[in-house]
Design a protein around this motif. Structure first.
Motif, PDB file in Angstrom:
ATOM      1  N   LEU A 126      -3.443  13.896  -8.073  1.00 21.84           N
ATOM      2  CA  LEU A 126      -4.392  13.235  -7.072  1.00 21.84           C
ATOM      3  C   LEU A 126      -3.292  12.564  -5.993  1.00 21.84           C
ATOM      4  CD1 LEU A 126      -7.470  12.368  -8.928  1.00 21.84           C
ATOM      5  CD2 LEU A 126      -7.194  14.455  -7.305  1.00 21.84           C
ATOM      6  N   VAL A 127      -2.423  11.778  -6.503  1.00 20.55           N
ATOM      7  CA  VAL A 127      -1.555  11.016  -5.827  1.00 20.55           C
ATOM      8  C   VAL A 127      -0.790  11.866  -4.900  1.00 20.55           C
ATOM      9  CG1 VAL A 127       0.359   9.347  -5.765  1.00 20.55           C
ATOM     10  CG2 VAL A 127      -1.447   8.950  -7.338  1.00 20.55           C
ATOM     11  N   LEU A 128      -0.139  12.887  -5.500  1.00 22.70           N
ATOM     12  CA  LEU A 128       0.577  14.058  -4.648  1.00 22.70           C
ATOM     13  C   LEU A 128      -0.186  14.861  -3.673  1.00 22.70           C
ATOM     14  CD1 LEU A 128       2.834  15.419  -7.547  1.00 22.70           C
ATOM     15  CD2 LEU A 128       3.345  13.715  -6.157  1.00 22.70           C
ATOM     16  N   CYS A 133      -0.624  12.092  -0.799  1.00 22.03           N
ATOM     17  CA  CYS A 133       0.674  11.953  -0.184  1.00 22.03           C
ATOM     18  C   CYS A 133       0.950  13.462   0.807  1.00 22.03           C
ATOM     19  CB  CYS A 133       1.620  11.652  -0.853  1.00 22.03           C
ATOM     20  SG  CYS A 133       1.606  10.109  -1.778  1.00 22.03           S
ATOM     21  N   LEU A 134       0.478  14.356   0.329  1.00 18.50           N
ATOM     22  CA  LEU A 134       0.862  15.818   1.360  1.00 18.50           C
ATOM     23  C   LEU A 134      -0.026  15.754   2.350  1.00 18.50           C
ATOM     24  CD1 LEU A 134       1.357  18.337  -1.624  1.00 18.50           C
ATOM     25  CD2 LEU A 134       3.183  17.477  -0.075  1.00 18.50           C
ATOM     26  N   ILE A 135      -1.401  15.312   2.265  1.00 19.88           N
ATOM     27  CA  ILE A 135      -2.470  15.342   3.106  1.00 19.88           C
ATOM     28  C   ILE A 135      -2.323  14.494   4.281  1.00 19.88           C
ATOM     29  CG2 ILE A 135      -4.809  15.162   3.790  1.00 19.88           C
ATOM     30  CD1 ILE A 135      -5.508  16.452   1.058  1.00 19.88           C
ATOM     31  N   TYR A 136      -1.719  13.204   3.889  1.00 16.79           N
ATOM     32  CA  TYR A 136      -1.618  12.249   4.626  1.00 16.79           C
ATOM     33  C   TYR A 136      -0.342  11.874   5.340  1.00 16.79           C
ATOM     34  CZ  TYR A 136      -2.959   7.542   6.737  1.00 16.79           C
ATOM     35  OH  TYR A 136      -3.085   6.479   7.543  1.00 16.79           O
ATOM     36  N   TYR A 137       0.823  12.380   4.577  1.00 15.61           N
ATOM     37  CA  TYR A 137       2.051  12.247   5.184  1.00 15.61           C
ATOM     38  C   TYR A 137       2.969  13.468   5.228  1.00 15.61           C
ATOM     39  CZ  TYR A 137       1.652   7.204   3.755  1.00 15.61           C
ATOM     40  OH  TYR A 137       0.926   5.991   3.649  1.00 15.61           O
ATOM     41  N   LEU A 151       6.396  15.396  -0.202  1.00 19.44           N
ATOM     42  CA  LEU A 151       7.415  15.906  -1.048  1.00 19.44           C
ATOM     43  C   LEU A 151       8.545  15.158  -1.455  1.00 19.44           C
ATOM     44  CD1 LEU A 151       8.068  19.395   0.564  1.00 19.44           C
ATOM     45  CD2 LEU A 151       6.598  18.865  -1.227  1.00 19.44           C
ATOM     46  N   LEU A 152       9.038  14.015  -0.695  1.00 18.21           N
ATOM     47  CA  LEU A 152       9.878  12.998  -0.908  1.00 18.21           C
ATOM     48  C   LEU A 152       9.210  11.810  -1.924  1.00 18.21           C
ATOM     49  CD1 LEU A 152      11.427  12.196   2.230  1.00 18.21           C
ATOM     50  CD2 LEU A 152      12.129  13.868   0.633  1.00 18.21           C
TER      51      LEU A 152
END
Length: 561
Positions: A382-384, A387-391, A396-397
């Motif tokens: 969920l965290v990933l 991060c992929l949607i927002y950043y 990926l980093l």
């Protein structure tokens, strides 16, 4: 690149230790609630057979818990159950529970004589130090003394009194035995039976009669269980076996009590190539030891632990007041560490007899372990996704940073379980899952600082160094608060809560390491790339648009002015 190289070296070193040291098992140790354990019941043994007080049992419980904490977060449990203490340790090895329940009554006694341990039933003449041969009575005095006791001496060099013993013994036994049998028939295993065994052992092993001492040294079976086991009187002499059962010692009254020890630690003596235990005494004990060593150079001093001789070194020189001394012996690293830890936290107020080990089934089991791991995996995914949607690609980093953190955490958990007995329980897994969220918080702080810089009109490339300079102070402050909270919780809590606090503090420290050595270098390298600088890739196009609008609005205002 230099920071990434340092991190790669750290990871390689950790996994080299995992796969090429110890038992080479790449799995962490699990706690009692996940894999079960071994339970040992300690039954209190008092010299007079009376019931131990609850205060003494609680004090013993606290000391054993201190020993557990001194060895690390091992997941052991110590519970008062009536007049007993119940120790449960993870795994199938009961030796740890038995060592934790060791009474650890340490005395330092002068050595008056020594000899090799006799085989059961064998008779040997004791060999004494020259300093103690003079006060030994002559043979005529040594022969009649044992005849007046229930255990007549049978010395091979004295064949003349031997025929007289059978004629005297029957005369005494018929009159005394009937009176003694009805009153001295305690139930085996009862407190009365234990008290009778202790009293019987003291009659011979702590006798002040030299003849009885000689006879006891010749007949003492070092392979049999020791009925004294920490119940010896420090004000009387003692006949004791060595811990390895190869020697028998005649010891004088104690000169220093273990309560005079202020600190104890184990170390490896490189000159002698052996592990030793260093002792520091309090003021009174230090003065007594200095005086003893100055007047007994060339003589032996025995360190007795629970009525057994751990070490009997020869005094080679006077020890100054305030200096440390060492206990030497055939110690392994773990044995030296356990002995130092036991002496450091003091002796138990009671002596205990350990029962047979019992296997304890897991209270939660592998199903709970799998549920905890699934919860952690779901949280990570969920965290990933967030991060992929927002950043966008910066997510990926974040994934690479979290993966790096997970690799380091896993290796450290394996090594801690191997070398300090750390066990991972369900509470510890909860601490790891919370650590994932805290690590993601650091990424969010960093990326939002980059956005703030870009809103002020800076490019992606120039915003990253300035954003990092502002973000790292916030990251350090937030992690410092979390680490202090974990440290306070670890200090004040007991049981599994300590495991939660330990893993929370561990992930907090690793969060700082990963952000500084992995996340920041990766983002900085991305800022140098044309591909990562594209708004469609880094997801910062909207921020750049806001910056342009602000710039145009500011220009319009300046033109109107």
């Amino acid at each position: 690149m230099r920071s990434l190289t340092v991190f790669a070296v750290i990871v390689a070193t950790l996994y080299a230790l995992v796969f090429f040291t110890g038992d080479k098992s790449p799995t962490p140790e699990l706690g009692i609630d996940l894999q079960g354990g071994t339970r040992v019941t300690l039954t209190a043994r008092t010299p007079d057979g009376s019931t131990p007080s609850q205060d003494s049992l609680r004090q013993a419980q606290q000391i054993i818990e201190s020993r557990v904490n001194g060895l690390g977060v091992s997941g052991s449990e110590v519970v008062v159950d009536g007049d007993n203490l119940v120790i449960t340790v993870p795994g199938e090895d009961s030796s740890q529970a038995r060592s934790l329940g060791q009474t650890a009554r340490l005395y330092i006694r002068p050595v008056l004589g020594s000899q090799a341990a006799a085989a059961p039933g064998a008779q040997q003449a004791p060999v004494q130090n020259p300093a103690t041969q003079a006060p030994v009575p002559s043979e005529p005095e040594a022969t009649p003394a044992p005849q007046q006791r229930p255990f007549p001496a049978q010395n091979p060099p004295a064949p003349t009194p031997a025929p007289a013993q059978p004629s005297e013994a029957p005369a005494a036994e018929p009159s005394e035995a009937p009176a003694a049998e009805p009153s001295e028939a305690p139930v085996p295993g009862s407190p009365e039976a234990a008290a009778a065994e202790i009293a019987k052992a003291k009659e011979t092993r702590q006798s002040e009669d030299p003849a009885v001492q000689q006879q006891t040294m010749a007949t003492l079976d070092c392979s049999a269980p020791d009925p004294l086991q920490g119940n010896d009187d420090p004000n009387l002499p003692l006949v004791a076996c060595s811990t390895d059962g190869t020697g028998v010692y005649l010891l004088g009254p104690s000169i220093i009590d273990g309560q005079e020890i202020s600190d104890a630690s184990s170390y490896f003596n490189t000159q002698q190539s052996r592990y030793e235990v260093s002792l520091s005494f309090k003021s009174d004990g230090s003065s007594t030891w200095a005086q003893f060593t100055s007047t007994n150079i060339g003589n032996q001093a025995a360190f007795t632990l629970d009525s057994k001789v751990v070490s009997a070194p020869v005094v080679q020189g006077a020890t100054p007041v305030g200096s440390a001394t060492s206990i030497t012996g055939q110690f392994s690293q773990s044995q030296a560490q356990e002995l130092a830890n036991t002496l450091k936290y003091g002796s138990l107020p009671l002596s205990f007899q350990a029962s047979e080990a019992e296997t304890v089934s897991a209270t939660l089991g592998l199903a709970s372990l799998e549920a905890g791991l699934i919860a952690g995996a779901v949280g990570l995914v969920l965290v990933l996704i967030y991060c992929l949607i927002y950043y966008r690609m910066l997510g990926l980093l974040t994934a690479l940073s979290l993966l790096s953190s997970g690799l380091v955490v896993y290796a450290i958990l394996v090594l801690l379980g191997r070398y300090i007995g750390f066990t991972l329980d369900l509470a510890g897994i909860a601490g790891l899952i919370i650590g994932i969220g805290m690590t993601a918080d650091s990424f969010v702080v960093f990326f939002e600082r980059i956005k703030d810089e870009m809103r002020e009109g800076r490019s992606f490339r120039s915003a990253i160094p300035r954003g990092w300079a502002r973000a790292r102070r916030t990251i350090l402050s937030g992690n410092a608060v979390s680490f202090i909270a974990a440290a306070v919780l670890y200090t004040l809590a007991i049981g599994q809560v300590r495991g939660f606090a330990f893993t929370l503090g561990l992930t907090t420290i690793l969060d700082v390491v990963v952000v500084f050595l992995v996340t920041w270098p990766l983002v900085y390298m991305a800022s140098k790339s044309r591909f990562w600088s594209k708004p469609s890739v880094n997801g910062l196009g909207a921020v750049q648009e806001v910056a342009r609008e602000r710039k145009m609005a500011a220009a319009a205002v300046s033109e109107e002015a």
